[in-house]
Design a protein around this motif. Structure first.
Motif, PDB file in Angstrom:
ATOM      1  N   LEU A  40       0.833  -1.202   0.000  1.00 33.33           N
ATOM      2  CA  LEU A  40       0.000   0.000   0.000  1.00 33.33           C
ATOM      3  C   LEU A  40       0.869   1.254   0.000  1.00 33.33           C
ATOM      4  N   ILE A  41       1.878   1.268   0.835  1.00 28.94           N
ATOM      5  CA  ILE A  41       2.787   2.418   0.914  1.00 28.94           C
ATOM      6  C   ILE A  41       3.533   2.604  -0.400  1.00 28.94           C
ATOM      7  N   ILE A  42       4.013   1.498  -0.980  1.00 27.89           N
ATOM      8  CA  ILE A  42       4.739   1.567  -2.257  1.00 27.89           C
ATOM      9  C   ILE A  42       3.838   2.106  -3.366  1.00 27.89           C
ATOM     10  N   GLY A  43       2.612   1.577  -3.448  1.00 28.24           N
ATOM     11  CA  GLY A  43       1.685   1.999  -4.493  1.00 28.24           C
ATOM     12  C   GLY A  43       1.330   3.474  -4.397  1.00 28.24           C
ATOM     13  N   ILE A  44       1.026   3.938  -3.184  1.00 27.84           N
ATOM     14  CA  ILE A  44       0.665   5.345  -2.990  1.00 27.84           C
ATOM     15  C   ILE A  44       1.855   6.253  -3.267  1.00 27.84           C
ATOM     16  N   SER A  45       3.034   5.850  -2.828  1.00 31.43           N
ATOM     17  CA  SER A  45       4.239   6.667  -3.038  1.00 31.43           C
ATOM     18  C   SER A  45       4.546   6.814  -4.527  1.00 31.43           C
ATOM     19  N   PHE A  46       4.475   5.699  -5.259  1.00 33.19           N
ATOM     20  CA  PHE A  46       4.759   5.733  -6.694  1.00 33.19           C
ATOM     21  C   PHE A  46       3.732   6.591  -7.426  1.00 33.19           C
ATOM     22  N   PHE A  64      -4.886   8.891  -9.892  1.00 37.64           N
ATOM     23  CA  PHE A  64      -3.938   8.571  -8.815  1.00 37.64           C
ATOM     24  C   PHE A  64      -4.343   7.283  -8.117  1.00 37.64           C
ATOM     25  N   SER A  65      -5.626   7.161  -7.810  1.00 40.42           N
ATOM     26  CA  SER A  65      -6.129   5.976  -7.116  1.00 40.42           C
ATOM     27  C   SER A  65      -5.967   4.727  -7.970  1.00 40.42           C
ATOM     28  N   ALA A  66      -6.362   4.801  -9.246  1.00 38.26           N
ATOM     29  CA  ALA A  66      -6.286   3.637 -10.132  1.00 38.26           C
ATOM     30  C   ALA A  66      -4.843   3.186 -10.341  1.00 38.26           C
ATOM     31  N   SER A  67      -3.937   4.141 -10.563  1.00 35.63           N
ATOM     32  CA  SER A  67      -2.533   3.780 -10.784  1.00 35.63           C
ATOM     33  C   SER A  67      -1.890   3.230  -9.515  1.00 35.63           C
ATOM     34  N   ALA A  68      -2.280   3.755  -8.353  1.00 30.01           N
ATOM     35  CA  ALA A  68      -1.748   3.245  -7.088  1.00 30.01           C
ATOM     36  C   ALA A  68      -2.180   1.804  -6.854  1.00 30.01           C
ATOM     37  N   ALA A  92       0.454  -1.121  -6.329  1.00 32.39           N
ATOM     38  CA  ALA A  92       0.397  -1.814  -5.037  1.00 32.39           C
ATOM     39  C   ALA A  92       0.204  -3.316  -5.212  1.00 32.39           C
ATOM     40  N   LEU A  93      -0.721  -3.711  -6.074  1.00 33.23           N
ATOM     41  CA  LEU A  93      -0.953  -5.140  -6.309  1.00 33.23           C
ATOM     42  C   LEU A  93       0.250  -5.786  -6.984  1.00 33.23           C
ATOM     43  N   SER A  94       0.901  -5.052  -7.873  1.00 31.76           N
ATOM     44  CA  SER A  94       2.106  -5.585  -8.531  1.00 31.76           C
ATOM     45  C   SER A  94       3.217  -5.795  -7.513  1.00 31.76           C
TER      46      SER A  94
END
Length: 364
Positions: free
Chosen positions: A165-171, A315-319, A323-325
């Motif tokens: 979650l942190i990685i996805g939001i940060s990216f 932003f939400s969709a790309s995160a 995150a799942l990746s």
């Protein structure tokens, strides 16, 4: 035709990958092509990639209602949280308060790690709804949903889900750079902090909460323990690939490997290890190139966005995609039905605001 012309590279990569996966399957040294479970995995693998492509194409011709989809994701999972709370307090089952019940049979989700996938997606979707809210009432509803799903995510205690979650939001924040009012940031931070506090207060088992997750990581004696035994699985899988690196063993290979170190697992808990086992180096490189192209395209699309609401939603969709990746490095994200569905859906949603639709209509 405009879509094909604009995506020749994707089309070539996809066809080459399909051929590579098919060759790996039908020339399997383990004779997996004759096993029903392997045949199903092979068909499932192809269906997953073509499902995403069909979503992508249809989204260019008729954009998906991204905000409604995110709302559905958040509040359907919020209802799961409410249902779980009611189950804990009112279920007549005699074993309802046992650890095995909640780790293996989480209401409407099954295994808690699968529930973690769902809550991870819902948390990111809720943040996107708050960022894209046009008034404080919408933001308040998003914050309520975030409180429920984030609290559940922390209560579940999955370190992989929380770190992803942190990685996805940060990216996504770095790439999309959404312009967010201070009060919206405060709503997100406040909801997350309150959800962590509530999750800690409601913790019942050794896997619950942020504190237990941190303590488990600190107490790990080596990297294998830190990875919950995954390192041994990865090493064993790579050793068994000796002599079959190019094309791998074919679909569902890990399940059929002879003399596996850990027999109780159905996957190596790492998508790249699983890719190598099933498709070999060629198939893995082709899929990685395809996926890298997707991420690059998402990054390019984000530069075309101007409105605050649009940036918040993309932003939400790309995160979610990132995150799942990232979660796939410690689990089989691409091999779980719900997680792979969310991944494909979110990837298609990233292109909702592109100008491709008007170009296709004009060409027609």
């Amino acid at each position: 035709m405009p879509l094909i012309r604009d995506n020749r590279w994707i089309l070539v990569l996809t066809l080459a990958w399909v051929v590579s996966v098919s060759v790996s399957f039908y020339t399997s040294p383990l004779n997996l092509q004759f096993l029903t479970v392997a045949q199903f995995r092979y068909a499932e693998t192809l269906v997953h990639i073509f499902f995403f492509l069909s979503l992508y194409v249809s989204n260019q011709l008729s954009p998906l209602p991204i905000k409604k989809i995110l709302i559905a994701i958040v509040f359907s999972n919020a209802l799961v949280v409410v249902h779980a709370f009611l189950t804990w307090h009112y279920s007549p089952e005699p074993n309802v308060h046992t650890e095995s019940m909640w780790s293996n049979y989480f209401p409407m989700s099954g295994n808690i790690r699968h529930a973690g996938f769902n809550m991870l997606v819902a948390v990111v979707a809720a943040i996107g709804l708050i960022f894209s809210a046009k008034n404080k009432v919408d933001a308040l509803l998003g914050a309520l949903g975030l409180l429920l799903v984030c609290g559940c995510l922390v209560w579940l205690g999955g370190r992989g889900s929380m770190l992803s979650l942190i990685i996805g939001i940060s990216f996504a924040w770095w790439v999309v750079s959404p312009k967010v009012f201070l009060w919206k940031k405060a709503a997100v931070i406040g909801s997350v902090l309150l959800s962590v506090v509530l999750a800690e207060q409601l913790s019942q088992f050794k896997f619950n909460g942020l504190r237990n997750s941190v303590a488990k990581s600190v107490a790990a004696e080596d990297f294998n323990r830190l990875s919950s035994g995954r390192l041994v699985i990865w090493q064993d899988s790579m050793e068994k690939l000796e002599g079959h690196w190019v094309m791998g063993f074919g679909s569902q290979a890990y399940l059929m490997l002879p003399d596996r170190v850990v027999r109780k697992t159905s996957s190596p808990h790492n998508v790249f290890v699983q890719f190598l086992l099933e498709w070999g180096v060629i198939g893995t490189l082709l899929f990685s190139a395809l996926f890298a192209t997707l991420l690059y395209s998402i990054a390019c699309v984000s530069t075309q966005l101007h409105g605050q609401s649009e940036r918040g939603l993309v932003f939400s969709a790309s995160a979610i995609v990132v995150a799942l990746s990232a979660h796939g490095l410690t689990d089989g994200t691409f091999y779980h039905g719900k997680a792979s569905f969310y991944l494909a859906l979110a990837a298609a949603l990233c292109f909702v605001f592109t100008e491709r639709q008007s170009l296709a209509v004009a060409d027609k």
